[in-house]
Write an enzyme that holds these catalytic residues in place. Structure first.
Site, PDB file in Angstrom:
ATOM      1  N   SER A   1       2.942  -5.271  -3.310  1.00 46.15           N
ATOM      2  CA  SER A   1       2.248  -3.733  -3.555  1.00 46.15           C
ATOM      3  C   SER A   1       1.020  -3.931  -3.939  1.00 46.15           C
ATOM      4  O   SER A   1       0.753  -4.819  -4.748  1.00 46.15           O
ATOM      5  CB  SER A   1       3.148  -3.143  -4.431  1.00 46.15           C
ATOM      6  OG  SER A   1       2.490  -2.191  -5.238  1.00 46.15           O
ATOM      7  N   LYS A   2       0.356  -2.881  -3.737  1.00 47.33           N
ATOM      8  CA  LYS A   2      -1.028  -2.644  -4.194  1.00 47.33           C
ATOM      9  C   LYS A   2      -1.335  -2.356  -5.388  1.00 47.33           C
ATOM     10  O   LYS A   2      -2.192  -2.625  -6.170  1.00 47.33           O
ATOM     11  CB  LYS A   2      -1.974  -1.741  -3.338  1.00 47.33           C
ATOM     12  CG  LYS A   2      -1.541  -0.398  -2.899  1.00 47.33           C
ATOM     13  CD  LYS A   2      -2.613   0.148  -2.159  1.00 47.33           C
ATOM     14  CE  LYS A   2      -2.030   1.565  -1.564  1.00 47.33           C
ATOM     15  NZ  LYS A   2      -2.666   2.010  -0.422  1.00 47.33           N
ATOM     16  N   ARG A   3       0.062  -1.767  -5.838  1.00 48.32           N
ATOM     17  CA  ARG A   3      -0.189  -1.521  -7.678  1.00 48.32           C
ATOM     18  C   ARG A   3      -0.269  -2.786  -8.374  1.00 48.32           C
ATOM     19  O   ARG A   3      -0.741  -2.607  -9.401  1.00 48.32           O
ATOM     20  CB  ARG A   3       0.964  -0.891  -7.966  1.00 48.32           C
ATOM     21  CG  ARG A   3       1.326   0.577  -6.927  1.00 48.32           C
ATOM     22  CD  ARG A   3       2.167   1.511  -7.664  1.00 48.32           C
ATOM     23  NE  ARG A   3       2.374   2.621  -6.496  1.00 48.32           N
ATOM     24  CZ  ARG A   3       1.802   3.541  -6.380  1.00 48.32           C
ATOM     25  NH1 ARG A   3       0.803   3.897  -6.942  1.00 48.32           N
ATOM     26  NH2 ARG A   3       2.038   4.426  -5.297  1.00 48.32           N
TER      27      ARG A   3
END
Ligand code: GLU
Length: 494
Positions: free
Chosen positions: A264-266
């Site tokens: 995830s980009k988080r």
């Protein structure tokens, strides 16, 4: 004549493009090209709170770098300006809002009793959610505003009361659709929420804007990550409520990290920008991303984009998650690096060498080519050159020697060898390839040392390592002064 295939990549410009996003764009692109269809790019920026300045330019630039060409919608012109092409624009949702494109469709839904205004405050909704969670229920709107008579609701709106517009789902109806990858999906409306379609700021939500736009833009296939699959029943229902045919749905397997969690980009990893900076070739990254959830009908793994277009189809896309494996990416990229000519590769590694401080813009092209040839088989991404070639250029005090190297350079015999080596290189003004090839023969003759005892200490002293590519190349690249300096330093410090 069958209908023209029209697909779209519809990112929200909330930051840099993530690997998963590029893979979605790629699969859309491959499908469009394979079927002589059109690839559209639409910007979904109705969530103004998530808007990031400059993200759109970056996104378009990154897609261009990756070789994904946009036929219609938002794109970069040849001179790098953001433009829109096509007759179904605007292709940026915030501008579509300004033009009032969504109004008549929401009005139609309200009129037909398929949507209703909701006046519940955020506070009420938050409390409701909390209570439902505490009771172990699925959080969903309780339908309080459903029962407000339409006339009364419209009057309250006219009086300026804050409100949203919600979808009015039937109480008990099965919503079904066929996903091209996952197969038949069915869910009953009692397990679904009365989705907000228009927010209190007057902007449509993603769910409403996406169906209106996909319909108006003539999208035939919605190809997107499977994090959207749970939203699709809402979309399917909305198409039906509007009286429109739904497009085909194709949900791509989630991109996972090594722990099989969503990549995830988080967490900050997986930005295309970072891979680009590290010097992965667009050809390599695209090739690898194609294999992330899709497999060809053979053992082959190295493809050009042209090959991918030829071979791509939905029936070889997997149903389950695809693990992003950076080692595999490197391996694939390395193949594409070796497909470059030395000339091409040298131009690509030069900026990395300059950045690492090895040399400047005016460096000898012959030496650059020799450097390229020396390391070509080991480079997997362009920035590798910064570590691989480091020993030829750094100051002696910044050199690192491996334990094995230290062992090889610390003996008395090695030190005598270095003196002889220095004497040999001093006999010439400049070390060209012809001379370089004779150096070790001369050193051997004068020292009487041969084989491993001869090569190991010299290689170790000069490069910090007992193994490595052709040492004669290093003689030419380093040159007379640098080698002398390095050997004296080693002699005095080990
Ligand atoms: N705007 C959505 C996103 O950011 C697009 C989802 C879709 O393709 O429908 O990914």
């Amino acid at each position: 004549m069958s209908k023209e295939i029209r697909v779209r990549f519809a990112p929200s410009p909330t930051g840099y493009l993530h690997i998963g996003g590029l893979r979605t764009a790629l699969f859309n692109y491959l499908y469009a090209r394979k079927n002589n269809g059109k690839m559209l790019l639409r910007i979904e920026d109705t969530d103004r709170t998530r808007y990031v300045e400059g993200a759109l330019e970056n996104l378009l630039e990154t897609l261009k770098w990756a070789g994904i060409e946009i036929d219609e919608g938002v794109k970069l012109s040849d001179d790098g300006k953001i433009i829109e092409v096509g007759d179904k624009g605007p292709y940026i949702q915030s501008q579509r809002v300004k033009e009032g494109i969504y109004n008549k469709y929401i009005e139609k839904l309200i009129e037909e009793d398929k949507a209703y205004p909701c006046f519940c405050s955020q506070e009420r909704l938050d409390n409701l959610r909390k209570q439902q969670k505490a009771d172990g229920l699925m959080p969903k709107y309780d339908g309080l505003c459903r029962s407000i008579p339409k006339e009364e609701a419209l009057e309250r709106i006219r009086n300026g009361e804050a409100h949203t517009i919600r979808l009015k789902l039937p109480a008990n109806e099965d919503i079904e659709f066929e996903d091209a990858i996952k197969g038949k999906i069915s869910i009953n409306t009692k397990d679904m929420d009365d989705q907000v379609l228009i927010k209190s700021d007057g902007f449509p939500t993603y769910h409403f804007a996406v169906i209106v736009d996909d319909h108006l833009m003539g999208i035939t296939h919605v190809i997107r990550g499977d994090e959207w699959i749970s939203s699709t029943p809402k979309h399917v229902y909305l198409y039906k409520a509007m009286g429109w045919d739904a497009p085909k749905f194709v949900h791509l397997p989630t991109v996972l990290n090594k722990d099989r969690k969503k990549y995830s980009k988080r967490n900050g990893d997986g930005m295309v920008e970072d891979f680009r900076e590290e010097g992965y070739l667009p050809e390599g990254l695209i090739n690898y991303l194609a294999l992330l959830g899709w497999a060809p009908d053979s053992e082959e793994e190295i493809f050009s984009i042209k090959d991918l277009i030829e071979q791509f189809d939905f029936d070889r896309i997997s149903k389950t998650g695809a693990v992003f494996d950076v080692e595999k990416l490197k391996w694939v990229d390395g193949h594409h690096i070796r497909n470059l000519s030395d000339e091409e590769l040298s131009k690509k590694i030069k900026p990395y060498c300059i950045k690492a401080g090895f040399f400047d813009e005016n460096y000898s092209n012959d030496k650059l080519l020799l450097l390229t040839d020396t390391w070509k088989s080991a480079i997997e991404k362009l920035s590798d050159i910064e570590t691989l070639a480091r020993s030829y250029y750094v100051d002696d005090k910044d050199m690192k020697w491996t334990d094995e190297a230290v062992e090889a350079i610390s003996t008395q015999k090695a030190k005598e060898l270095f003196d002889i080596f220095i004497k040999v290189v001093e006999s010439t003004d400049e070390i060209d390839m012809e001379f370089a090839k004779t150096i070790m023969k001369q050193v051997q003759k004068e020292s009487g040392i041969k084989g491993k005892d001869l090569w190991f200490p010299i290689r170790a002293a000069l490069t910090g390592n007992v193994h490595g590519p052709e040492l004669v190349n290093a003689f030419v690249i380093m040159g007379k002064e640098k080698m002398k300096e390095r050997l004296l330093y080693v002699k005095n410090n080990f």
